[in-house]
Enzyme design. Sequence first.
Site, PDB file in Angstrom:
ATOM      1  N   GLU A 121     -54.625  66.801 -18.833  1.00 36.39           N
ATOM      2  CA  GLU A 121     -55.772  67.700 -19.014  1.00 36.39           C
ATOM      3  C   GLU A 121     -56.725  67.676 -17.820  1.00 36.39           C
ATOM      4  OE1 GLU A 121     -54.642  65.487 -21.048  1.00 36.39           O
ATOM      5  OE2 GLU A 121     -54.563  66.253 -23.083  1.00 36.39           O
ATOM      6  N   ASP A 124     -50.992  55.835  -2.974  1.00 38.31           N
ATOM      7  CA  ASP A 124     -50.613  54.663  -2.175  1.00 38.31           C
ATOM      8  C   ASP A 124     -49.139  54.695  -1.769  1.00 38.31           C
ATOM      9  OD1 ASP A 124     -50.147  54.347  -4.898  1.00 38.31           O
ATOM     10  OD2 ASP A 124     -50.310  52.179  -4.855  1.00 38.31           O
ATOM     11  N   ASP A 184     -56.129  58.321 -10.164  1.00 40.61           N
ATOM     12  CA  ASP A 184     -56.193  56.939 -10.649  1.00 40.61           C
ATOM     13  C   ASP A 184     -57.284  56.121  -9.965  1.00 40.61           C
ATOM     14  OD1 ASP A 184     -54.039  57.752 -12.081  1.00 40.61           O
ATOM     15  OD2 ASP A 184     -52.624  56.285 -11.286  1.00 40.61           O
ATOM     16  N   GLY A 201     -54.133  56.603 -15.598  1.00 43.20           N
ATOM     17  CA  GLY A 201     -54.377  55.548 -14.624  1.00 43.20           C
ATOM     18  C   GLY A 201     -53.218  54.593 -14.779  1.00 43.20           C
ATOM     19  N   GLY A 250     -48.555  62.904  -8.241  1.00 37.47           N
ATOM     20  CA  GLY A 250     -49.290  63.544  -9.337  1.00 37.47           C
ATOM     21  C   GLY A 250     -50.402  64.447  -8.823  1.00 37.47           C
ATOM     22  N   ARG A 305     -42.114  64.003  -6.418  1.00 37.52           N
ATOM     23  CA  ARG A 305     -42.180  62.548  -6.214  1.00 37.52           C
ATOM     24  C   ARG A 305     -40.996  61.996  -5.404  1.00 37.52           C
ATOM     25  NH1 ARG A 305     -46.296  60.086  -8.770  1.00 37.52           N
ATOM     26  NH2 ARG A 305     -47.151  60.976 -10.673  1.00 37.52           N
ATOM     27  N   LYS A 317     -55.152  60.649  -1.945  1.00 33.51           N
ATOM     28  CA  LYS A 317     -55.199  61.395  -3.200  1.00 33.51           C
ATOM     29  C   LYS A 317     -54.802  60.514  -4.367  1.00 33.51           C
ATOM     30  CE  LYS A 317     -51.874  62.100  -5.193  1.00 33.51           C
ATOM     31  NZ  LYS A 317     -50.560  62.208  -5.820  1.00 33.51           N
TER      32      LYS A 317
END
Length: 545
Positions: A420, A172, A202, A248, A78, A142, A199
């Site tokens: 956003e 992670d 979350d 998150g 993400g 991904r 990065k």
Amino acid sequence: MSEISNLQKARAAYQPKLPKALQGPVTAVEGAATQSVGNQKEIRELFPNTYGMPVVEFAEGKKAPGSQFNVGVILSGGQAPGGHNVISGLFDGIRSLNPDNKLYGFLMGPGGLVDHKYMEITPEIMDAYRNTGGFDIIGSGRTKLEEVDQFEKGIVILRELGIKALVIIGGDDSNTNACVLAEYYASKNYGVQVIGCPKTIDGDLKNDQIEASFGFDTACKTYSELIGNIERDCNSARKYWHFIKVMGRSASHIALECALQTQPNVCLISEEIEKKEQSLDDIVKYIADIVAARAAQGNNFGTVIIPEGLIEFIPAIKRLIAELNDILATDEAKTVTRENQIEYVKAHLSAANLAVFSSLPADVASQLALDRDPHGNVQVSLIETEKLLSRMVGKKLAEMKKDGKYTGKFSAQHHFFGYEGRCAAPSNFDADYCYSLGFNASRLINAGKTGYMSVIRNTTAPAAEWIAGGVPITMMMNLEKRSGKFKPVIRKALVELDGKPFKFFAQHRDDWAANTKYVYPGSIQYWGPSEVCDQTTKTLQLEQK
Ligand code: FBP
């Protein structure tokens, strides 16, 4: 190519700050041997070449001739504000060692390495992306890097481009894959180093060594601006309850930080709900009681923050998801068509989990039973928890009204703040932090390190005092069940219920629930007084206090 805004033009001239240790030549100071956070024996066996390496800290060193080398970079997963600055820090870092050093970006995530899709990042291209949000310089994806076949395809292009080191910028899961790749290339003596960068908006890639994942700061400030605006609207019209879901996937760090910044009437913390073994009905009752208490004071309005990952933390639903994951991981399940998937899982669930599954609204149940993302995660961003909860609260209030326990009016609005915030122009903190992470990665490469994560610490101090170095990724690993099998993964950091940020929130939430104590943080400021522009998150401030 998109048009360039005035902010972007002015922001391009911003020179991100570096820790003092990285401002000139460095020397790598090595600490003691490390071990993984869990399952030490198994992780050592799985990573014989990259296990136990020392933590590294950079100190000022003597100038040495810079070697010529090329580097590859991948943006994975993400989007998170500051990704372009990691790349610009890396770019400037390798060129400060030798101006002939080249940086290649693999396109659209790890898949670009496997499919040999890449571009050279030239000075002109780099300059157009400095201090901007987004990952659009090379795109993200991904694709999960975990098969030998993928690693072997990767080495072909890495050799062709003369790449000595690959930097994987990810969360992670992506850093877990970076570690597996580093181990594989080390075991084969391929001579390609792999470095990770922490990065994710979350905020769950953190531990004793990593103070924050990048992007968390900007994303939380962006959501808090929006939540503050809603609170002000809410306090002006005084007729709506706003149910706001924030991103998150798993941990509630974003929800907690936004609550600390905006002081809503309700904020749910998934980790607490799990600990207290609350059911969906307990949560609904908690919110409905607050709505009723405020209504009794004549306040038929309020704000509720809901973490995106909530549903997975309600113990009964967590047990259901665990069984669904096992069912969906079988070879037989993979042959079932999408239309038949729900009937298939129903036929295979235990009686207890089937009862929970059947009690859920159809849209939530079907999302839990459908495809996982490539890392085996439920796609929680697609579950409309904010609507589910407000519907259930509405029903509960109707029952309370019959019993004379509620006399107010309940009208709800719904919001989901996720996408956003992921590509906002990085705050000063993220601009500096990310640039330092990327620059630092160039020093780890030059020091010959592989299987390390680039780490910058002491981040509540001014940037010059930040500590730069590297931590072996194996140090953060343990075994967890993924897609039905135990695998080595970086341990996710959840909200600690005995940590200072949660405790601060818990001390104040009843006051925020009953009384209207909203804070309107406003938009991210890039220029102006330092106490406005250079503040870190409240989470970091409370943790480091
Ligand atoms: P990363 O863990 O890759 O940083 O992504 C986190 C996240 O932004 C979550 O907050 C959210 O649930 C998810 O990505 C959404 O994924 P997608 O971008 O694939 O819709």
